[in-house]
Design a protein around this motif. Structure first.
Motif, PDB file in Angstrom:
ATOM      1  N   TRP A 174       0.876  -1.237   0.124  1.00 16.16           N
ATOM      2  CA  TRP A 174       0.042   0.067  -0.007  1.00 16.16           C
ATOM      3  C   TRP A 174       0.929   1.351  -0.097  1.00 16.16           C
ATOM      4  CZ3 TRP A 174      -4.369   0.779  -1.815  1.00 16.16           C
ATOM      5  CH2 TRP A 174      -5.190   2.181  -1.327  1.00 16.16           C
ATOM      6  N   ARG A 175       1.732   1.288   0.640  1.00 17.36           N
ATOM      7  CA  ARG A 175       2.700   2.487   0.683  1.00 17.36           C
ATOM      8  C   ARG A 175       3.612   2.568  -0.454  1.00 17.36           C
ATOM      9  NH1 ARG A 175       4.631   2.583   7.252  1.00 17.36           N
ATOM     10  NH2 ARG A 175       2.419   2.584   8.084  1.00 17.36           N
ATOM     11  N   GLY A 176       3.608   1.460  -1.114  1.00 17.15           N
ATOM     12  CA  GLY A 176       4.613   1.799  -2.320  1.00 17.15           C
ATOM     13  C   GLY A 176       3.591   2.083  -3.603  1.00 17.15           C
ATOM     14  N   ARG A 177       2.180   2.498  -3.461  1.00 23.97           N
ATOM     15  CA  ARG A 177       1.306   3.152  -4.443  1.00 23.97           C
ATOM     16  C   ARG A 177       1.404   4.638  -4.329  1.00 23.97           C
ATOM     17  NH1 ARG A 177       1.433  -0.620  -7.438  1.00 23.97           N
ATOM     18  NH2 ARG A 177       3.152  -1.213  -6.063  1.00 23.97           N
ATOM     19  N   GLN A 201     -20.018   1.106   6.712  1.00 19.72           N
ATOM     20  CA  GLN A 201     -19.010   0.094   7.202  1.00 19.72           C
ATOM     21  C   GLN A 201     -17.660   0.285   6.218  1.00 19.72           C
ATOM     22  OE1 GLN A 201     -20.788  -3.670   6.481  1.00 19.72           O
ATOM     23  NE2 GLN A 201     -20.937  -3.969   8.735  1.00 19.72           N
ATOM     24  N   TRP A 202     -18.012   0.566   5.043  1.00 25.31           N
ATOM     25  CA  TRP A 202     -16.942   1.032   4.044  1.00 25.31           C
ATOM     26  C   TRP A 202     -16.331   2.271   4.393  1.00 25.31           C
ATOM     27  CZ3 TRP A 202     -14.029  -1.595   0.695  1.00 25.31           C
ATOM     28  CH2 TRP A 202     -13.390  -0.831  -0.143  1.00 25.31           C
ATOM     29  N   ALA A 203     -17.029   3.273   4.992  1.00 26.87           N
ATOM     30  CA  ALA A 203     -16.149   4.404   5.522  1.00 26.87           C
ATOM     31  C   ALA A 203     -15.330   4.265   6.665  1.00 26.87           C
ATOM     32  CB  ALA A 203     -17.444   5.531   5.939  1.00 26.87           C
ATOM     33  N   ASP A 204     -15.759   3.046   7.377  1.00 28.08           N
ATOM     34  CA  ASP A 204     -14.663   2.921   8.463  1.00 28.08           C
ATOM     35  C   ASP A 204     -13.574   2.021   7.915  1.00 28.08           C
ATOM     36  OD1 ASP A 204     -16.538   3.721  10.356  1.00 28.08           O
ATOM     37  OD2 ASP A 204     -17.550   1.999  10.627  1.00 28.08           O
ATOM     38  N   TRP A 205     -13.471   1.274   6.999  1.00 24.89           N
ATOM     39  CA  TRP A 205     -12.600   0.636   6.328  1.00 24.89           C
ATOM     40  C   TRP A 205     -11.642   1.753   5.740  1.00 24.89           C
ATOM     41  CZ3 TRP A 205     -11.011  -4.000   7.178  1.00 24.89           C
ATOM     42  CH2 TRP A 205     -11.785  -4.987   7.388  1.00 24.89           C
ATOM     43  N   MET A 206     -12.359   2.731   4.978  1.00 28.80           N
ATOM     44  CA  MET A 206     -11.519   3.768   4.556  1.00 28.80           C
ATOM     45  C   MET A 206     -10.676   4.640   5.546  1.00 28.80           C
ATOM     46  SD  MET A 206     -11.688   3.358   1.352  1.00 28.80           S
ATOM     47  CE  MET A 206     -11.629   1.424   1.824  1.00 28.80           C
ATOM     48  N   LEU A 207     -11.181   4.874   6.638  1.00 26.71           N
ATOM     49  CA  LEU A 207     -10.692   5.599   7.672  1.00 26.71           C
ATOM     50  C   LEU A 207      -9.446   4.815   7.940  1.00 26.71           C
ATOM     51  CD1 LEU A 207     -10.237   7.790   9.670  1.00 26.71           C
ATOM     52  CD2 LEU A 207     -11.812   6.523  11.386  1.00 26.71           C
ATOM     53  N   ASP A 213      -1.123   4.948   6.186  1.00 23.31           N
ATOM     54  CA  ASP A 213      -0.027   5.635   5.374  1.00 23.31           C
ATOM     55  C   ASP A 213       0.185   6.857   5.794  1.00 23.31           C
ATOM     56  OD1 ASP A 213       1.374   6.882   3.284  1.00 23.31           O
ATOM     57  OD2 ASP A 213       0.370   5.691   1.790  1.00 23.31           O
ATOM     58  N   PRO A 214       1.537   7.264   6.225  1.00 28.18           N
ATOM     59  CA  PRO A 214       1.817   8.600   6.844  1.00 28.18           C
ATOM     60  C   PRO A 214       1.208   9.786   5.770  1.00 28.18           C
ATOM     61  CG  PRO A 214       3.514   7.159   7.039  1.00 28.18           C
ATOM     62  CD  PRO A 214       2.557   6.406   6.314  1.00 28.18           C
ATOM     63  N   ARG A 215       1.206   9.479   4.395  1.00 26.91           N
ATOM     64  CA  ARG A 215       1.079  10.358   3.538  1.00 26.91           C
ATOM     65  C   ARG A 215      -0.475  10.998   3.818  1.00 26.91           C
ATOM     66  NH1 ARG A 215       2.718   7.636  -1.857  1.00 26.91           N
ATOM     67  NH2 ARG A 215       1.608   5.951  -0.680  1.00 26.91           N
ATOM     68  N   THR A 216      -1.592  10.228   4.151  1.00 27.81           N
ATOM     69  CA  THR A 216      -3.041  10.459   4.097  1.00 27.81           C
ATOM     70  C   THR A 216      -3.359  10.508   5.300  1.00 27.81           C
ATOM     71  OG1 THR A 216      -3.081   7.944   3.942  1.00 27.81           O
ATOM     72  CG2 THR A 216      -3.071   9.167   1.880  1.00 27.81           C
ATOM     73  N   ARG A 217      -2.597  10.503   6.471  1.00 30.31           N
ATOM     74  CA  ARG A 217      -3.294  10.399   7.849  1.00 30.31           C
ATOM     75  C   ARG A 217      -3.825  11.756   8.152  1.00 30.31           C
ATOM     76  NH1 ARG A 217       1.774   7.519  10.952  1.00 30.31           N
ATOM     77  NH2 ARG A 217       1.224   5.492  10.143  1.00 30.31           N
ATOM     78  N   THR A 218      -3.387  12.862   7.685  1.00 31.32           N
ATOM     79  CA  THR A 218      -3.973  14.110   8.108  1.00 31.32           C
ATOM     80  C   THR A 218      -4.746  14.726   7.010  1.00 31.32           C
ATOM     81  OG1 THR A 218      -1.833  15.155   6.818  1.00 31.32           O
ATOM     82  CG2 THR A 218      -1.798  14.775   8.989  1.00 31.32           C
TER      83      THR A 218
END
Length: 220
Positions: A174-177, A201-207, A213-218
């Motif tokens: 995932w972090r390689g994408r 439920q999908w929204a929870d999976w997406m969270l 991934d550090p790039r998307t945490r914020t």
């Protein structure tokens, strides 16, 4: 003092090489001499080939085998496409062993097993063209909502196999994408999951995915 440290490092290096050789023999069911013979006479400049970070290829010339090794996981439904990619332009000389028709010095050896609701692929190959095609063919491990569905979207994985999957299989992929590749992956995944995962439920999976991934945490 210096020589003592140097000798210790040499012993550790030899021990690591021995363990790697034993692992290769156990994985592919062949002796080290048989593996060397299989790839003997391959491309002379193989070591100078350059590959991407994922799935990642490791050159084994230090062991005396002119070959690259790869270890990666793919979803089960992708395995036929992967196998056909390996077979293309090749003949099967033994079980899961392939040799290029136009260049009989180019070979690929596979070992596979089922794990985490997908297929683990271990591969030895001196076919640089094939390795590059694998890199660009959009193979991926089973994602969290398949591999770890029973844990729910907010996964609390214990040590052992589950933690190994999280760190060394899923996060490595995932972090390689790129962020654009991640968005495309999730868009396609939502089309495939809409029949059994509700929007909430999908929204929870997406969270959970965003936080992995550090790039998307914020991101909002």
């Amino acid at each position: 003092m210096f020589f003592g440290k140097e000798n210790q490092e040499q012993k550790q290096r030899k021990r690591a090489e021995k363990e790697t050789i034993t692992s290769l023999e156990n994985t592919f069911g062949r002796t080290f001499e048989q593996l060397r013979a299989l790839f003997e006479g391959g491309p002379s400049q193989l070591e100078s080939e350059s590959f991407g970070d994922y799935p990642g290829a490791s050159y084994q010339g230090g062991l005396g085998i002119n070959v690259w090794s790869l270890v990666f996981d793919i979803e089960s439904h992708q395995f036929p496409r992967f196998l056909n990619l390996v077979r293309e332009g090749s003949e099967q000389t033994d079980w899961l062993c392939f040799r290029r028709i136009e260049n009989r010095n180019v070979s690929t050896l596979l070992a596979t097993e089922s794990r985490f609701r997908g297929v683990a692929v271990r591969m030895l190959s001196n076919d640089a063209q094939l390795i590059r095609r694998i890199e660009t063919s959009d193979f991926n491990p089973a994602p969290p909502w398949i591999a770890m569905y029973e844990h729910g979207p907010f996964m609390h994985l214990t040590q052992g196999a589950e933690e190994y999957w999280d760190i060394y299989i899923w996060r490595r992929f995932w972090r390689g994408r790129t962020l654009e590749q991640q968005r495309a992956f999730l868009s396609k995944a939502r089309e495939e999951t809409i029949g059994y995962i509700a929007d909430e439920q999908w929204a929870d999976w997406m969270l959970e995915i965003r936080m992995s991934d550090p790039r998307t945490r914020t991101l909002d």
